[in-house]
Design a protein around this motif. Structure first.
Motif, PDB file in Angstrom:
ATOM      1  N   GLY A 132       0.809  -1.207   0.000  1.00  0.00           N
ATOM      2  CA  GLY A 132       0.000   0.000   0.000  1.00  0.00           C
ATOM      3  C   GLY A 132       0.840   1.255   0.000  1.00  0.00           C
ATOM      4  O   GLY A 132       2.043   1.228   0.273  1.00  0.00           O
ATOM      5  N   LEU A 133       0.183   2.370  -0.320  1.00  0.00           N
ATOM      6  CA  LEU A 133       0.806   3.692  -0.286  1.00  0.00           C
ATOM      7  C   LEU A 133      -0.039   4.564   0.648  1.00  0.00           C
ATOM      8  O   LEU A 133      -0.917   5.305   0.205  1.00  0.00           O
ATOM      9  CB  LEU A 133       0.878   4.292  -1.697  1.00  0.00           C
ATOM     10  CG  LEU A 133       1.829   3.573  -2.669  1.00  0.00           C
ATOM     11  CD1 LEU A 133       1.664   4.123  -4.082  1.00  0.00           C
ATOM     12  CD2 LEU A 133       3.276   3.697  -2.214  1.00  0.00           C
ATOM     13  N   PRO A 134       0.222   4.469   1.966  1.00  0.00           N
ATOM     14  CA  PRO A 134      -0.651   5.130   2.941  1.00  0.00           C
ATOM     15  C   PRO A 134      -0.214   6.549   3.315  1.00  0.00           C
ATOM     16  O   PRO A 134      -0.656   7.072   4.343  1.00  0.00           O
ATOM     17  CB  PRO A 134      -0.537   4.199   4.153  1.00  0.00           C
ATOM     18  CG  PRO A 134       0.875   3.685   4.088  1.00  0.00           C
ATOM     19  CD  PRO A 134       1.186   3.569   2.612  1.00  0.00           C
ATOM     20  N   GLU A 135       0.620   7.182   2.483  1.00  0.00           N
ATOM     21  CA  GLU A 135       1.154   8.495   2.858  1.00  0.00           C
ATOM     22  C   GLU A 135       0.063   9.517   3.145  1.00  0.00           C
ATOM     23  O   GLU A 135       0.243  10.422   3.965  1.00  0.00           O
ATOM     24  CB  GLU A 135       2.079   9.014   1.744  1.00  0.00           C
ATOM     25  CG  GLU A 135       3.415   8.301   1.642  1.00  0.00           C
ATOM     26  CD  GLU A 135       3.398   7.095   0.720  1.00  0.00           C
ATOM     27  OE1 GLU A 135       4.472   6.652   0.304  1.00  0.00           O
ATOM     28  OE2 GLU A 135       2.292   6.595   0.409  1.00  0.00           O
ATOM     29  N   VAL A 136      -1.096   9.381   2.465  1.00  0.00           N
ATOM     30  CA  VAL A 136      -2.172  10.350   2.668  1.00  0.00           C
ATOM     31  C   VAL A 136      -2.605  10.402   4.130  1.00  0.00           C
ATOM     32  O   VAL A 136      -3.032  11.456   4.622  1.00  0.00           O
ATOM     33  CB  VAL A 136      -3.366  10.026   1.742  1.00  0.00           C
ATOM     34  CG1 VAL A 136      -4.068   8.739   2.156  1.00  0.00           C
ATOM     35  CG2 VAL A 136      -4.352  11.185   1.673  1.00  0.00           C
ATOM     36  N   THR A 137      -2.484   9.296   4.850  1.00  0.00           N
ATOM     37  CA  THR A 137      -2.894   9.268   6.257  1.00  0.00           C
ATOM     38  C   THR A 137      -1.938  10.049   7.148  1.00  0.00           C
ATOM     39  O   THR A 137      -2.238  10.278   8.322  1.00  0.00           O
ATOM     40  CB  THR A 137      -2.997   7.820   6.763  1.00  0.00           C
ATOM     41  OG1 THR A 137      -1.695   7.210   6.754  1.00  0.00           O
ATOM     42  CG2 THR A 137      -3.946   7.002   5.903  1.00  0.00           C
ATOM     43  N   LEU A 138      -0.786  10.448   6.596  1.00  0.00           N
ATOM     44  CA  LEU A 138       0.173  11.284   7.326  1.00  0.00           C
ATOM     45  C   LEU A 138       0.107  12.740   6.881  1.00  0.00           C
ATOM     46  O   LEU A 138       0.908  13.566   7.312  1.00  0.00           O
ATOM     47  CB  LEU A 138       1.605  10.763   7.112  1.00  0.00           C
ATOM     48  CG  LEU A 138       1.892   9.337   7.571  1.00  0.00           C
ATOM     49  CD1 LEU A 138       3.306   8.939   7.179  1.00  0.00           C
ATOM     50  CD2 LEU A 138       1.694   9.202   9.078  1.00  0.00           C
ATOM     51  N   GLY A 139      -0.845  13.035   5.991  1.00  0.00           N
ATOM     52  CA  GLY A 139      -0.947  14.395   5.491  1.00  0.00           C
ATOM     53  C   GLY A 139       0.033  14.704   4.371  1.00  0.00           C
ATOM     54  O   GLY A 139       0.253  15.880   4.053  1.00  0.00           O
ATOM     55  N   ILE A 140       0.620  13.669   3.774  1.00  0.00           N
ATOM     56  CA  ILE A 140       1.542  13.882   2.654  1.00  0.00           C
ATOM     57  C   ILE A 140       1.074  13.022   1.473  1.00  0.00           C
ATOM     58  O   ILE A 140      -0.101  12.700   1.386  1.00  0.00           O
ATOM     59  CB  ILE A 140       3.004  13.585   3.056  1.00  0.00           C
ATOM     60  CG1 ILE A 140       3.130  12.178   3.681  1.00  0.00           C
ATOM     61  CG2 ILE A 140       3.512  14.645   4.024  1.00  0.00           C
ATOM     62  CD1 ILE A 140       4.563  11.773   3.982  1.00  0.00           C
ATOM     63  N   MET A 141       1.968  12.674   0.583  1.00  0.00           N
ATOM     64  CA  MET A 141       1.656  11.855  -0.591  1.00  0.00           C
ATOM     65  C   MET A 141       2.897  11.062  -0.941  1.00  0.00           C
ATOM     66  O   MET A 141       3.994  11.364  -0.454  1.00  0.00           O
ATOM     67  CB  MET A 141       1.265  12.754  -1.771  1.00  0.00           C
ATOM     68  CG  MET A 141       2.374  13.684  -2.223  1.00  0.00           C
ATOM     69  SD  MET A 141       1.951  14.695  -3.670  1.00  0.00           S
ATOM     70  CE  MET A 141       2.125  13.470  -4.973  1.00  0.00           C
ATOM     71  N   PRO A 142       2.766  10.044  -1.784  1.00  0.00           N
ATOM     72  CA  PRO A 142       3.969   9.350  -2.243  1.00  0.00           C
ATOM     73  C   PRO A 142       4.893  10.340  -2.949  1.00  0.00           C
ATOM     74  O   PRO A 142       4.444  11.131  -3.785  1.00  0.00           O
ATOM     75  CB  PRO A 142       3.434   8.297  -3.218  1.00  0.00           C
ATOM     76  CG  PRO A 142       2.017   8.071  -2.772  1.00  0.00           C
ATOM     77  CD  PRO A 142       1.539   9.405  -2.310  1.00  0.00           C
TER      78      PRO A 142
END
Length: 261
Positions: A132-142
């Motif tokens: 997965g690419l869960p960066e959105v849950t940290l307020g950022i993006m891949p």
């Protein structure tokens, strides 16, 4: 060369790089990425190595992402951009390496860990792996090429869905979406990766390098331009000693000996 965060071993013509921070689920700190770049430079210079495997230490994680403690300390947008660009340069080094790189995904491949796997040429996943690419849950993006490489494998709709939700998917789902090429039982993963790597290492190295270059560069070209690029590579190969050996061996009904010339 000795490494703090990597294990590097050679199995005949195959180099095996193991990300070695198991207590941190092999999180990709900057020191580890610098070591990985150095290891790839050494492999590029070693004519005896013809294929590469990248995997993670332990059974829990290939790499669970970037080191969040480092991300939390970024002082500015400029620093964040430079962090992403350094990772892009590593991915470019992987793409330019004229040897196939296989990701053996043995557990979590999340965030930067999945982006590292996406930068490899072929991906094998354990049946227990989660991606997965869960960066959105940290307020950022891949930011390590994930938005572009995932897009090119799955198409824009699926790529947006996975990145905008941060959803984790199973190895089986990843195979259905063409994110990984093969799924094998966890206990058989490294053996399967070694078998594939040795198969590729037994092929003519100039042909392998040309195929990798044609696919990587041609992917973003117009079809006519990509075909012209392919024709140039094909023509160059026909003049090599290996091509002459391969055709002779076929006609003489014997196994060819590849010399990389």
């Amino acid at each position: 060369m000795s490494y703090q965060y990597l294990l590097v071993e050679q199995d005949g013509p195959v180099a095996i790089i193991t990300l070695n921070r198991p207590q941190q689920l092999n999180a990709l700190c900057q020191a580890l990425l610098r070591e990985l770049e150095a290891a790839l430079d050494a492999i590029a210079a070693d004519e005896n190595v013809r294929a590469v495997i990248i995997t993670g230490a332990g059974e829990r994680a290939f790499a669970a992402g970037a080191d969040i403690s480092e991300l939390a300390q970024l002082p500015s947008a400029t620093a964040g951009r430079e962090l992403a660009l350094r990772s892009h340069r590593l991915a470019r080094k992987m793409a330019d390496l004229p040897k196939p790189i296989i990701a053996a995904i043995n557990g979590y491949a999340l965030g930067g860990g999945l982006e590292l796997a996406l930068a490899c040429d072929i991906r094998l996943a354990a049946d227990t792996a989660q991606l997965g690419l869960p960066e959105v849950t940290l307020g950022i993006m891949p930011g390590w090429g994930g938005t572009q490489r995932l897009l090119r494998l799955t198409g824009p709709g699926v790529a947006k869905l996975l990145m905008m939700t941060g959803e984790r998917i199973s190895a089986q789902q990843a195979q259905q979406l063409a994110i990984v090429e093969r799924v094998v039982p966890q206990a058989e993963l490294l053996d399967a990766a070694k078998h594939l790597a040795h198969t590729l290492a037994g092929m003519p190295p100039l042909s392998i390098a040309a195929i990798k270059e044609a696919v990587n560069r041609g992917h973003d070209m117009a079809l006519d331009d990509a075909n012209a690029f392919e024709a140039g590579l094909f023509g160059a190969l026909t003049a090599t000693e290996d091509a002459k050996e391969g055709t002779r061996a076929f006609l003489e009904k014997r196994k060819p000996t590849w010399r990389g010339r």
